[in-house]
Design a protein around this motif. Structure first.
Motif, short mmCIF file in Angstrom:
data_model
loop_
_atom_site.label_atom_id
_atom_site.label_comp_id
_atom_site.label_asym_id
_atom_site.label_seq_id
_atom_site.Cartn_x
_atom_site.Cartn_y
_atom_site.Cartn_z
N VAL A 1 110.20 18.51 44.90
CA VAL A 1 111.67 18.70 44.62
C VAL A 1 112.27 17.39 44.18
N LEU A 2 112.81 17.25 43.15
CA LEU A 2 113.16 15.81 42.66
C LEU A 2 114.83 15.56 43.19
N ILE A 3 115.19 14.58 43.46
CA ILE A 3 116.52 14.27 43.72
C ILE A 3 116.69 12.90 43.00
N GLY A 4 117.62 12.97 41.93
CA GLY A 4 117.82 11.67 41.22
C GLY A 4 118.61 10.63 41.99
N LEU A 5 118.32 9.33 41.71
CA LEU A 5 119.14 8.19 42.16
C LEU A 5 119.48 7.69 40.79
N ALA A 6 120.83 7.32 40.56
CA ALA A 6 121.07 6.43 39.53
C ALA A 6 121.88 5.13 39.60
N ALA A 7 121.77 4.15 39.61
CA ALA A 7 122.38 2.84 39.93
C ALA A 7 121.92 1.94 39.07
N PRO A 8 122.31 0.63 39.07
CA PRO A 8 121.80 -0.50 38.51
C PRO A 8 120.94 -1.05 39.43
N LEU A 9 119.49 -0.93 38.67
CA LEU A 9 118.32 -1.65 39.17
C LEU A 9 117.93 -2.71 38.73
N THR A 10 118.80 -3.01 37.40
CA THR A 10 118.27 -4.43 37.13
C THR A 10 119.66 -5.07 36.65
N GLY A 11 119.69 -6.41 36.37
CA GLY A 11 121.12 -7.04 36.09
C GLY A 11 121.60 -7.55 37.39
N PRO A 12 122.82 -8.18 37.01
CA PRO A 12 123.79 -8.85 38.26
C PRO A 12 123.95 -7.97 39.27
N SER A 13 123.95 -6.76 39.15
CA SER A 13 124.14 -5.82 40.39
C SER A 13 122.93 -5.04 41.05
N ALA A 14 121.77 -5.71 40.43
CA ALA A 14 120.45 -4.97 40.90
C ALA A 14 120.22 -4.91 42.48
N ARG A 15 120.98 -6.07 43.35
CA ARG A 15 120.90 -6.01 44.72
C ARG A 15 121.49 -4.67 45.52
N ILE A 16 122.70 -4.26 44.78
CA ILE A 16 123.41 -3.20 45.13
C ILE A 16 122.63 -2.01 44.93
N GLY A 17 122.04 -2.05 43.55
CA GLY A 17 121.43 -0.67 43.35
C GLY A 17 120.16 -0.54 44.06
N LYS A 18 119.48 -1.68 44.44
CA LYS A 18 118.34 -1.69 45.28
C LYS A 18 118.68 -1.00 46.58
N ASP A 19 119.81 -1.36 47.20
CA ASP A 19 120.36 -1.28 48.45
C ASP A 19 120.56 0.27 48.33
N LEU A 20 121.13 0.90 47.38
CA LEU A 20 121.53 2.47 47.27
C LEU A 20 120.15 3.05 47.16
N GLN A 21 119.37 2.56 46.42
CA GLN A 21 117.78 3.30 46.13
C GLN A 21 117.28 3.39 47.76
N ASN A 22 117.46 2.30 48.48
CA ASN A 22 116.51 2.28 49.86
C ASN A 22 117.40 3.43 50.92
N GLY A 23 118.70 3.17 50.64
CA GLY A 23 119.30 4.21 51.44
C GLY A 23 119.05 5.56 51.12
N ALA A 24 119.01 5.96 49.84
CA ALA A 24 118.60 7.45 49.48
C ALA A 24 117.21 7.68 49.95
N GLN A 25 116.15 6.85 49.76
CA GLN A 25 115.03 6.88 50.22
C GLN A 25 114.65 7.23 51.85
N LEU A 26 115.42 6.60 52.36
CA LEU A 26 115.34 6.91 53.86
C LEU A 26 115.80 8.37 54.15
N ALA A 27 116.71 8.74 53.43
CA ALA A 27 117.10 10.23 53.71
C ALA A 27 115.94 11.09 53.25
N LEU A 28 115.27 10.91 52.33
CA LEU A 28 114.12 11.75 51.94
C LEU A 28 112.76 11.55 52.98
#
Length: 386
Positions: free
Chosen positions: A29-56
């Motif tokens: 079952v796929l859950i999407g994560l949409a965030a800035p993963l490149t560019g000046p806000s990539a650090r925040i996007g990666k942080d969001l990705q990491n948080g979502a991944q921990l829930a999975l």
């Protein structure tokens, strides 16, 4: 519905693999994560990705089932580059990839632009950090947010500027984004509702790096407080340049300042900067201490900003699947509207518009190179960390 384990080409989406391997026979079952993963806000996007991944990871560790069959949750991450046009493209990619829900987007402009795509597909979208009220004011029944919106934070911040900081001559500056402009507008309303005066409003854009001109103009206004509607990457150089120009007015902001990156970029110029951030401090979130330890153990780095909110967004989608034993979008949306669960960040329950009920806000101030908690407002502020 087409098979849920259809995966988009890797040129479109990056699949974040869970810590534990998928077992043979498990339904994906796929859950999407949409965030800035490149560019000046990539650090925040990666942080969001990491948080979502921990829930999975946590969900998969419990060996979940769907209608009696083993199921494996997988994160499909898409890079929206903090650009609304790109956000529309990646939203369609996620929908075409048959995600059953989306954690995202980070900024309000992207969430608004992408929300029509998710609405047309009926896919639930839970924004972990989009605070512009207009996102949920579209009245799309599938759109939710996991933290308070700018109308509330602007009112709180405006009242704080007038009643606590006793500012008489307030100048407002924003970055012209949906987030920054909306926040500044609500701040002005909060100031005026509490009897304060805004003597000037100035503008930059979210790509500005030289703030000398606008700050020189602000100095001429003899402001005793400057409010900036924007994010930490620009707030930090603004704070430095204000000190260089000997603008002694405090810098006040909301929803995007309170990060380790701001402290690194601002240096000594950060001391005295005050900001209101949606949500409780990490150590005062009901599950904050445990989440912090889990995050550091897996990623060997501190939380940047919004990872706990991404965790709660992903965990809420998973809770809806487990409650309904379905991946049907209509059933998931209905379940999320009715949900009332304890998350890492606090109680997760939504009003009819999709906003978090009774959200908390925290006022921080930089002292000695760290963000210190000044006060917690709303959100049953007496809730203690466990």
């Amino acid at each position: 519905m087409k098979k849920l384990n259809r995966v988009l080409p890797l040129t479109l989406l990056a699949l974040s693999m869970a810590a534990s391997a998928q077992a043979p026979g498990e339904q994906v079952v796929l859950i999407g994560l949409a965030a800035p993963l490149t560019g000046p806000s990539a650090r925040i996007g990666k942080d969001l990705q990491n948080g979502a991944q921990l829930a999975l990871d946590d969900a998969n560790a419990k060996h979940p089932t769907l209608n009696g069959k083993p199921v494996f949750y997988k994160l499909a991450s898409a890079d929206d580059q903090s650009d609304p046009r790109t956000a529309v493209t990646v939203a369609q990619q996620l929908v075409d990839g048959h995600v059953i829900g989306v954690v995202g987007h980070w900024n309000t402009g992207c969430s608004i632009a992408a929300s029509r795509v998710y609405h047309d597909a009926g896919v639930p979208e839970i924004a972990p950090a989009s605070t512009g009220h207009q996102y949920t004011q579209q009245h799309f029944g599938n759109a939710f947010r996991i933290m308070g919106h700018d109308d509330s934070s602007g009112a709180y911040t405006g009242a704080y500027a007038v009643k606590t900081l006793h500012a008489k001559r307030i100048v407002v500056m924003d970055d012209r984004t949906s987030f920054g402009s909306g926040l500044a507008t609500q701040f002005i309303k909060g100031v005026e509702a509490n009897g304060g005066t805004v003597v000037d409003r100035e503008y930059v854009d979210d790509k500005t790096t030289d703030f000398s001109g606008v700050l020189t103009a602000i100095k001429g206004k003899k402001a005793d407080l400057v409010f900036f509607g924007g994010i930490d990457a620009q707030a930090a150089p603004i704070a430095r340049r204000m000190r260089q120009l000997q603008i002694n007015a405090p810098l006040l902001g909301a929803g995007g300042f309170v990060s380790q990156t701001f402290l690194k970029l601002a240096g000594n110029a950060g001391d005295g900067v005050t900001a209101l951030e949606p949500g409780r401090p990490l150590d005062r979130m009901p599950g904050g201490k445990a989440f912090d330890a889990q995050y550091r153990a897996k990623y060997h780095a501190p939380i940047e900003l919004h990872a706990p909110f991404a965790y709660d967004a992903a965990a809420t989608i998973i809770a809806a699947v487990q409650q309904t034993q379905s991946t049907d979008p209509a059933k998931l949306v209905a379940a999320i509207h009715a949900i009332d669960r304890q998350g890492v960040t606090g109680t997760i329950a939504f009003d009819s518009e999709g906003n978090l009920k009774d959200p908390a806000f925290t006022i921080y101030q930089v002292k000695g190179g760290s963000w210190d908690v000044v006060d917690i407002l709303g959100g049953n502020a007496s809730v203690a960390a466990r």
